[in-house]
Write a protein that holds these residues in place. Structure first.
Motif, PDB file in Angstrom:
ATOM      1  N   GLU A 104       0.824  -1.212   0.000  1.00 50.60           N
ATOM      2  CA  GLU A 104       0.000   0.000   0.000  1.00 50.60           C
ATOM      3  C   GLU A 104       0.856   1.260   0.000  1.00 50.60           C
ATOM      4  OE1 GLU A 104      -2.801  -0.377   3.172  1.00 50.60           O
ATOM      5  OE2 GLU A 104      -4.018  -1.859   2.105  1.00 50.60           O
ATOM      6  N   MET A 105       2.044   1.183   0.606  1.00 48.49           N
ATOM      7  CA  MET A 105       2.952   2.330   0.544  1.00 48.49           C
ATOM      8  C   MET A 105       3.391   2.582  -0.895  1.00 48.49           C
ATOM      9  SD  MET A 105       5.374   2.192   3.931  1.00 48.49           S
ATOM     10  CE  MET A 105       5.826   0.460   3.899  1.00 48.49           C
ATOM     11  N   ILE A 106       3.651   1.504  -1.633  1.00 44.55           N
ATOM     12  CA  ILE A 106       4.054   1.645  -3.034  1.00 44.55           C
ATOM     13  C   ILE A 106       2.880   2.151  -3.873  1.00 44.55           C
ATOM     14  CG2 ILE A 106       5.006   0.448  -5.038  1.00 44.55           C
ATOM     15  CD1 ILE A 106       6.238  -1.591  -3.098  1.00 44.55           C
ATOM     16  N   MET A 107       1.685   1.653  -3.589  1.00 42.67           N
ATOM     17  CA  MET A 107       0.496   2.079  -4.337  1.00 42.67           C
ATOM     18  C   MET A 107       0.258   3.580  -4.250  1.00 42.67           C
ATOM     19  SD  MET A 107      -2.390  -0.747  -3.365  1.00 42.67           S
ATOM     20  CE  MET A 107      -1.937  -2.471  -3.190  1.00 42.67           C
ATOM     21  N   LYS A 118       9.363   9.498  -0.053  1.00 39.53           N
ATOM     22  CA  LYS A 118       8.511   8.310   0.090  1.00 39.53           C
ATOM     23  C   LYS A 118       9.266   7.057  -0.316  1.00 39.53           C
ATOM     24  CE  LYS A 118       4.503  10.287   1.230  1.00 39.53           C
ATOM     25  NZ  LYS A 118       3.740   9.995   2.467  1.00 39.53           N
ATOM     26  N   LEU A 119      10.030   7.125  -1.417  1.00 38.51           N
ATOM     27  CA  LEU A 119      10.808   5.964  -1.874  1.00 38.51           C
ATOM     28  C   LEU A 119      11.843   5.559  -0.836  1.00 38.51           C
ATOM     29  CD1 LEU A 119      11.359   6.752  -5.661  1.00 38.51           C
ATOM     30  CD2 LEU A 119      10.251   4.703  -4.730  1.00 38.51           C
ATOM     31  N   ASP A 120      12.531   6.535  -0.275  1.00 38.60           N
ATOM     32  CA  ASP A 120      13.531   6.235   0.752  1.00 38.60           C
ATOM     33  C   ASP A 120      12.878   5.553   1.950  1.00 38.60           C
ATOM     34  OD1 ASP A 120      15.516   7.338  -0.796  1.00 38.60           O
ATOM     35  OD2 ASP A 120      15.535   9.274   0.268  1.00 38.60           O
ATOM     36  N   ASN A 121      11.707   6.032   2.327  1.00 38.59           N
ATOM     37  CA  ASN A 121      10.992   5.437   3.461  1.00 38.59           C
ATOM     38  C   ASN A 121      10.571   4.013   3.160  1.00 38.59           C
ATOM     39  OD1 ASN A 121       9.561   5.561   6.046  1.00 38.59           O
ATOM     40  ND2 ASN A 121       7.699   5.579   4.809  1.00 38.59           N
ATOM     41  N   ILE A 122      10.083   3.778   1.947  1.00 42.72           N
ATOM     42  CA  ILE A 122       9.675   2.419   1.549  1.00 42.72           C
ATOM     43  C   ILE A 122      10.868   1.475   1.563  1.00 42.72           C
ATOM     44  CG2 ILE A 122       8.847   1.025  -0.391  1.00 42.72           C
ATOM     45  CD1 ILE A 122       7.095   3.489  -1.149  1.00 42.72           C
ATOM     46  N   GLN A 123      11.968   1.918   0.977  1.00 41.81           N
ATOM     47  CA  GLN A 123      13.149   1.054   0.923  1.00 41.81           C
ATOM     48  C   GLN A 123      13.653   0.710   2.319  1.00 41.81           C
ATOM     49  OE1 GLN A 123      16.669   2.717  -0.987  1.00 41.81           O
ATOM     50  NE2 GLN A 123      17.194   0.691  -1.770  1.00 41.81           N
ATOM     51  N   GLU A 164      11.215  -4.584  -6.764  1.00 43.15           N
ATOM     52  CA  GLU A 164      12.326  -4.613  -7.716  1.00 43.15           C
ATOM     53  C   GLU A 164      12.137  -3.602  -8.848  1.00 43.15           C
ATOM     54  OE1 GLU A 164      14.385  -8.974  -7.450  1.00 43.15           O
ATOM     55  OE2 GLU A 164      12.581  -8.815  -8.693  1.00 43.15           O
ATOM     56  N   GLU A 165      10.899  -3.245  -9.142  1.00 39.06           N
ATOM     57  CA  GLU A 165      10.675  -2.191 -10.126  1.00 39.06           C
ATOM     58  C   GLU A 165      11.228  -0.854  -9.636  1.00 39.06           C
ATOM     59  OE1 GLU A 165       6.554  -3.697 -12.310  1.00 39.06           O
ATOM     60  OE2 GLU A 165       6.440  -2.406 -10.538  1.00 39.06           O
ATOM     61  N   LYS A 166      11.216  -0.649  -8.327  1.00 37.92           N
ATOM     62  CA  LYS A 166      11.698   0.608  -7.744  1.00 37.92           C
ATOM     63  C   LYS A 166      13.154   0.515  -7.297  1.00 37.92           C
ATOM     64  CE  LYS A 166       7.584   2.376  -8.151  1.00 37.92           C
ATOM     65  NZ  LYS A 166       7.327   3.332  -9.259  1.00 37.92           N
ATOM     66  N   PHE A 167      13.548  -0.653  -6.800  1.00 40.90           N
ATOM     67  CA  PHE A 167      14.893  -0.850  -6.251  1.00 40.90           C
ATOM     68  C   PHE A 167      15.421  -2.183  -6.801  1.00 40.90           C
ATOM     69  CE2 PHE A 167      11.830   0.631  -3.018  1.00 40.90           C
ATOM     70  CZ  PHE A 167      12.185   1.972  -2.953  1.00 40.90           C
ATOM     71  N   ALA A 168      16.146  -2.121  -7.899  1.00 36.16           N
ATOM     72  CA  ALA A 168      16.481  -3.321  -8.660  1.00 36.16           C
ATOM     73  C   ALA A 168      17.215  -4.387  -7.841  1.00 36.16           C
ATOM     74  CB  ALA A 168      17.323  -2.937  -9.881  1.00 36.16           C
ATOM     75  N   ASP A 169      18.056  -3.983  -6.907  1.00 32.33           N
ATOM     76  CA  ASP A 169      18.888  -4.940  -6.166  1.00 32.33           C
ATOM     77  C   ASP A 169      18.405  -5.180  -4.748  1.00 32.33           C
ATOM     78  OD1 ASP A 169      20.635  -5.176  -8.371  1.00 32.33           O
ATOM     79  OD2 ASP A 169      21.700  -3.347  -7.754  1.00 32.33           O
ATOM     80  N   ILE A 170      17.146  -4.869  -4.462  1.00 35.10           N
ATOM     81  CA  ILE A 170      16.696  -4.907  -3.074  1.00 35.10           C
ATOM     82  C   ILE A 170      16.708  -6.316  -2.470  1.00 35.10           C
ATOM     83  CG2 ILE A 170      14.208  -5.158  -3.564  1.00 35.10           C
ATOM     84  CD1 ILE A 170      13.825  -3.052  -1.229  1.00 35.10           C
TER      85      ILE A 170
END
Length: 223
Positions: A104-107, A118-123, A164-170
């Motif tokens: 839901e955070m990604i949505m 927001k991306l940094d928080n999600i990661q 992985e769409e947002k952070f390829a190597d997560i």
């Protein structure tokens, strides 16, 4: 005999995408009616189809189902994807809730004013709070709960692909999750769903956001 399942939602992922995934794994065919105008939404309201004035709406087994978690649980229960007993169902639901919190955070990213923050928080939350839990759960078993495929596994796969769409190597630090992802994508129904031309939706774009704003009469998308 009940007719084909019909999904009422936008032509995008959102909360309906997990339902599409689960129906696909259960090998249930479905049609889709895309909301593109406010008039369509108001008609669903006037017909009394939206109990809480929200979509997703799923027509299934002669019923009109609303509320994402309830819909997912119904499909999972019907197609033996919800655990073999009460304790397993509890753990399936627990894992599913955790996955949904992260997804839901990604949505919500398309509606964020400060996407980078927001991306940094999600990661950070994914790596520190959520992925370690799933990595541990998959340290021996091939599935999250009870040694059998469940809706939680399907949602976890969806979530890892979104990440992985947002952070390829997560997943580099989570080998069990990466192996799990490989096992899941080898399931024939999943493999087909990942091919071009399937009913899987792409990442949300400006058209998706604009449509939602118009249908729900939202003046500003930013949170």
């Amino acid at each position: 005999m009940a007719g084909k399942v019909v999904l009422h939602y936008f032509n995008g992922r959102g909360k309906m995408e997990s339902i599409r995934w689960l129906l696909t794994v259960a090998e249930v065919e479905f049609d889709e009616v895309f909301l593109t105008t406010r008039e369509q939404y108001l008609k669903l309201l006037s017909n009394g189809d939206l109990m809480f004035q929200q979509v997703p709406l799923v027509e299934m087994d002669g019923m009109k189902l609303v509320q994402t978690k309830a819909i997912l649980n119904y499909i999972a229960e019907k197609h033996n994807l919800h655990g073999k007993d009460l304790k397993d169902k509890l753990m399936v639901n627990t894992h599913s809730e955790g996955v949904m919190d992260l997804m839901e955070m990604i949505m919500m990213l398309p509606f964020a004013a400060d996407v980078k923050t927001k991306l940094d928080n999600i990661q950070n939350k994914a790596k520190d709070r959520y992925l370690p839990v799933f990595e541990k759960a998959l340290s021996g078993p091939i599935y999250l709960v009870g040694g059998r495929l469940s809706c939680a596994d399907v949602q976890l796969l969806e979530c890892t692909l979104m990440l992985e769409e947002k952070f390829a190597d997560i997943l580099a630090e989570f080998p069990n999750l990466k192996s799990f992802q490989g096992r899941m994508t080898s399931i024939p129904a999943v493999s087909r769903f990942l091919q071009p031309g399937s009913k899987r939706k792409p990442q949300p774009d400006g058209v998706y956001v604009k449509t939602i704003m118009e249908v729900f009469d939202i003046k500003s998308p930013f949170l």
